[in-house]
Design a protein around this motif. Structure first.
Motif, PDB file in Angstrom:
ATOM      1  N   GLN A   1       0.833  -1.196   0.000  1.00  0.00           N
ATOM      2  CA  GLN A   1       0.000   0.000   0.000  1.00  0.00           C
ATOM      3  C   GLN A   1       0.871   1.250   0.000  1.00  0.00           C
ATOM      4  O   GLN A   1       2.070   1.195   0.300  1.00  0.00           O
ATOM      5  CB  GLN A   1      -0.885   0.032   1.263  1.00  0.00           C
ATOM      6  CG  GLN A   1      -1.894  -1.075   1.354  1.00  0.00           C
ATOM      7  CD  GLN A   1      -3.183  -0.725   0.626  1.00  0.00           C
ATOM      8  OE1 GLN A   1      -3.339   0.373   0.110  1.00  0.00           O
ATOM      9  NE2 GLN A   1      -4.109  -1.672   0.606  1.00  0.00           N
TER      10      GLN A   1
ATOM     11  N   SER B   1      -8.413  -3.590   0.656  1.00  0.00           N
ATOM     12  CA  SER B   1      -7.885  -3.127  -0.630  1.00  0.00           C
ATOM     13  C   SER B   1      -8.154  -4.183  -1.691  1.00  0.00           C
ATOM     14  O   SER B   1      -8.091  -5.387  -1.420  1.00  0.00           O
ATOM     15  CB  SER B   1      -6.389  -2.830  -0.546  1.00  0.00           C
ATOM     16  OG  SER B   1      -5.653  -4.016  -0.309  1.00  0.00           O
TER      17      SER B   1
ATOM     18  N   SER C   1      -9.168   1.122  -2.005  1.00  0.00           N
ATOM     19  CA  SER C   1      -8.653   0.880  -0.650  1.00  0.00           C
ATOM     20  C   SER C   1      -9.388   1.757   0.349  1.00  0.00           C
ATOM     21  O   SER C   1      -9.911   2.834   0.012  1.00  0.00           O
ATOM     22  CB  SER C   1      -7.143   1.158  -0.571  1.00  0.00           C
ATOM     23  OG  SER C   1      -6.871   2.525  -0.768  1.00  0.00           O
TER      24      SER C   1
END
Length: 899
Positions: free
Chosen positions: A265, A770, A792
């Motif tokens: 991420q 996500s 996300s």
């Protein structure tokens, strides 16, 4: 392979000896061969190379067929039918259903299964008492003469195989006999050999690069790694798959590809760094050809610092980290740069509205020595004016990077590589801040094969990251500062294969850190900033490691390793001690100590553990389990959410302990639809002690004693990652879902230091849900489409919740740390590729790429901030890309489509 016994034989003796020892027959006219003695400068040598070396100077042609060599003085004979011999131009297999057509297809498919070449391994009668033989060798690209990693050698009759390593080398013990061997790699045409194994022997093999047809577009399939490898959390992306990802502002960004993988991420759009499995970004390490890179972005995160043309492949370890790596708790990101073409000169590049790039490669000595040169730059000021944020819109920015890669094949047992890297950014944000930051580094790598079982790798690497900042946002507080981090590293490792079932890797690693703080100075005549000189830092980390991969059963493989590390923070250094049982602050200072040059101020010792295992339930299904413990002695001083080029690194010292991380991973992997689809699921739990967090209101800019601004706590992260991948076919791609949580607790019972009232709170990078979808469709060889969808959960944030007054002065009351979240993130990207014509004979091949970033124009929140006006708090949402971003790129390369 031919040994020294063939040296200086005349032609007749040479041909007779080959025919007697191998299943090969020569066909030639006796008078056509001049008097010559066969000779090679190195042994063992393949028959083809021996013939090429000795016959080509006399303009004698030869052709090698199945168990036969044809020698002529005129035109070279063809020993196989052309690929399109049975195929008419209008033939479309999928549309023909007659029984005759099916028979024809079955016949054609059957002919592909027949071995095209025969090779003999070893010498007849040698070690006759042994029932097995060690077959080893090396596989290289037939055109560029570079080693091919992860090629699979499979012996059909034995249902047994092996993989090549990063040097293209392989070694396998098999019973003596005659077998059909299939060699495959996702980027190369499959090869089949009839292999006759007589005794231990070595073979040099070559593969031809694959050009995929209409139905054979391939991203990447690592079935061997997925099912049989012992690594959990392992991701590998090649240059071919990188080209299938939609371009962002004309660039296929390496970092953006990583962000489409499960468990990876970023805190926001256009931000630098990334978070892997719920950990801060300073717990990741990037290497490109052994060179550590401490800032991986250009233009504050809009572009990757790595030229996509240069990248051959990259590997991400986020579960079980190999014992050869240490010093980072979360992930190792290892990038391999392309080797220069060993056969001929080639060039490629691209031009977009934002960037331009060029890569040149050429042999210096064919098949021995090559060089690759690459450069990239930008002219992006006009594009910044399209961004809605006024600070970015009125700014200026530029970057440049260079890569040099020299590869030298000294001989079959020795290879040398010299690599150089440089990147630089120059950014001016309105009239407020000027940034200059640069990475530079170099590495020298040496590989030596002692024999077919044992080898050595030695690398020396140098890296330097430096930045300079001039801040004029407020003239009376205007300042300038600069900083640099130097990382010098040596790694020596040995690989031993004492038996077929054991592969042992052992070695040592040493890193010397040098952190230099230049003076913090006032900028301009109006500045009231007081000049300050912060102390420099240096430290040394030494590691010893050993790992054994043990194939217990054909279905069970275990790997276990230890890594012992010793870290010392070195003087000269002034150290402040504090009263025991009190918070670390100015009020609790107890004494001041001074350490001379290179004197250890504090030494930490630790033992890292590595364990992983794979159990293959059946040929298409396996489970894996892994456990890691890692120590990290360097971290980043930052109280911002996203990485900034001015974030400084800090070493563990007298008052700040190194971080210690443990991670357990469990994975299930399966092939579906007869191997055409890959599915995986992994769960993990991670615990980090001594995590470095900043105190409320911390000022990390010019602190003489950073420990007074920091606290250390505990991080817990856990999650599940689901992945479904279709790596080949006309329609290919993947979809993944990740559920992940990451929370932090700072509650020191001894000193009373707390954050968030001693309650556990979400980490800045805690994003529970996500989803990533990547899809590619190739209509024909010239036209293809690709797209991705990203979703996300919004990251955590601390909001002001009330206003109160004390003695007539207004104050804001804030929520608990990270109690709220910014809005969720959603983005769709599309890309269209049009290749140039498919003519065989052409000087230059080009392709056009039209890409759209953020197709829906969604205004994703990068941050939410608040301003108080006339007693009223108003919130504002900042978005980086609030509209679709269109880009048109022209890529080019010398040669035709297939090259």
């Amino acid at each position: 392979m031919l040994n020294e016994t063939y040296d200086k034989l005349n032609w007749k003796s040479f041909a007779d000896k080959v025919e007697n020892e191998f299943s090969i027959r020569f066909y030639y006219i006796t008078d056509s061969i001049p008097a010559l003695n066969m000779h090679s400068t190195q042994y063992p040598v393949s028959l083809i190379d021996m013939l090429r070396i000795n016959l080509t100077p006399h303009k004698i042609k030869f052709s090698v067929g199945e168990n036969a060599v044809f020698i002529t003085n005129s035109q070279k004979l063809s020993t196989s039918l052309p690929d399109d011999f049975f195929i008419e131009e209008s033939f479309t297999a999928q549309r023909i259903d007659s029984s005759e057509s099916r028979k024809e297809r079955d016949f054609l498919a059957t002919t592909k299964e027949l071995p095209a070449l025969s090779i003999v391994i070893g010498i007849k009668g040698k070690n006759a008492e042994k029932k097995t033989a060690l077959f080893s060798g090396r596989i290289t690209d037939i055109k560029e003469h570079k080693p091919i990693e992860s090629a699979t050698l499979y012996f059909i009759e034995l249902s047994k195989g092996t993989l090549t390593n990063e040097k293209g080398s392989f070694s396998i013990s098999i019973p003596k006999g005659k077998y059909t061997m299939v060699i495959s790699n996702i980027e190369y045409k499959e090869s089949r050999y009839e292999v006759r194994v007589l005794s231990d022997g070595f073979a040099e093999l070559e593969m031809e690069s694959e050009v995929y047809s209409l139905d054979e577009v391939v991203i990447r399939s690592d079935k061997e790694d997925m099912l049989k490898g012992t690594n959990t959390g392992f991701e590998k992306i090649t240059a071919k798959s990188l080209k299938q990802i939609p371009a962002v502002m004309g660039e296929r960004d390496l970092i953006k590809v990583a962000l489409l993988l499960p468990g990876v991420q970023s805190v926001g759009e256009g931000s630098s760094g990334f978070n892997v499995r719920g950990a801060p970004s300073d717990q990741n390490m990037f290497y490109i050809n052994k060179v550590p890179v401490y800032n991986t972005s250009h233009l504050l995160g809009f572009f990757s610092a790595f030229n996509p043309d240069v990248v051959d492949d990259f590997t991400l370890y986020k579960g079980s980290i190999p014992t050869i790596y240490g010093g980072r708790l979360s992930a190792i990101f290892n990038i391999n740069a392309k080797q220069g073409n060993m056969e001929s000169f080639s060039a490629r590049g691209g031009i977009s509205p934002i960037t331009a790039r060029l890569m040149l490669e050429t042999p210096i000595i064919k098949k021995k020595l090559s060089i690759l040169l690459a450069a990239r730059s930008t002219y992006s000021d006009w594009a910044l004016k399209m961004v809605q944020n006024p600070e970015i819109k009125n700014s200026k920015a530029s970057f440049i990077d260079f890569v040099t890669n020299i590869s030298y094949n000294i001989n079959d047992n020795n290879q040398l590589n010299v690599f150089g890297y440089y990147s630089m950014d120059d950014i001016k944000i309105v009239d407020k801040t000027t940034f200059e930051y640069a990475n530079k580094g170099a590495s020298l790598s040496y590989f030596h094969a002692f024999n077919n079982k044992n080898n050595l790798n030695l690398s020396l690497a140098f890296s330097d990251y430096a930045f300079k900042e001039i801040n004029t946002e407020n003239t009376i507080n205007a300042y300038s500062q600069s900083y640099s981090l130097q990382h010098d590293e040596i790694n020596l490792n040995f690989t031993f294969r004492p038996t077929e079932k054991h592969t042992i890797t052992t070695g040592l690693n040493s890193i010397l850190y040098g952190l230099k703080n230049n003076p913090f100075l006032p900028y301009g005549d109006s500045s009231l900033v007081y000049p300050k000189q912060l102390e420099n830092e240096q430290g040394i980390e030494n590691d010893l490691f050993v790992n054994d991969e043990w194939k217990v059963l054909p279905t069970l493989t275990l790997a276990a390793g230890l890594r012992y590390n010793i870290f010392s923070n070195l003087g000269p250094k002034t150290v402040v001690t504090y009263k025991s049982g009190f918070p670390i602050s100015v009020a609790s200072v107890f004494d001041t100590l001074y350490f001379g040059s290179n004197k250890p101020t504090k030494t930490y010792k630790g033992l890292d553990y590595r364990f992983s295992g794979t159990y293959q339930i059946n040929p298409e299904m396996s489970v894996k389990l892994s456990y890691n413990r890692v120590h990290q002695h360097i971290f980043m001083l930052s109280n911002t959410i996203a990485l900034s080029p001015t974030d400084k690194w800090k070493l563990a010292d007298y008052n700040i302990k190194p971080m210690v991380g443990d991670q357990v991973s469990l994975g299930y992997y399966v092939l579906l639809n007869r191997g055409k689809t890959e599915a995986s699921s992994e769960i993990y739990f991670k615990n980090v002690d001594n995590l470095v967090e900043f105190k409320d209101g911390a000022n990390l800019l010019v602190s003489d004693y950073p420990e007074q601004e920091l606290v250390q706590g505990n991080l817990k992260a856990y999650g599940i990652e689901l992945m479904l991948k279709k790596p080949q076919g006309k329609l290919n791609g993947w979809i993944n879902y990740t559920y992940a949580r990451s929370t932090i607790l700072v509650d020191n019972q001894l000193t009373g230091e707390k954050v968030n009232f001693g309650l556990r709170y979400p980490a800045n990078y805690d994003k529970p849900h996500s989803v990533n979808l990547v899809a590619n469709i190739k209509l024909n060889k010239r036209i293809s489409f690709s797209g991705n969808i990203v979703y996300s959960t919004g990251r955590p944030i601390t909001y002001p919740t009330a206003i109160y007054y004390q003695n007539g002065q207004q104050f804001l009351h804030y929520s608990k740390r990270n109690e709220y979240r910014i809005p969720d993130y959603f983005r769709t990207d599309l890309s269209f590729v049009l290749e140039g014509n498919l003519r065989k004979n052409k000087l230059l091949h080009g392709s056009w790429i039209l890409s759209v970033y953020n197709v829906t124009g969604r205004k994703n929140a990068y941050s939410v901030y608040f301003e108080s006006k006339e007693g009223v708090i108003k919130s504002y949402r900042l978005s980086i890309f609030g509209a679709p971003i269109f880009s048109l790129t022209y890529d080019f390369k010398l040669g035709n489509y297939a090259k």
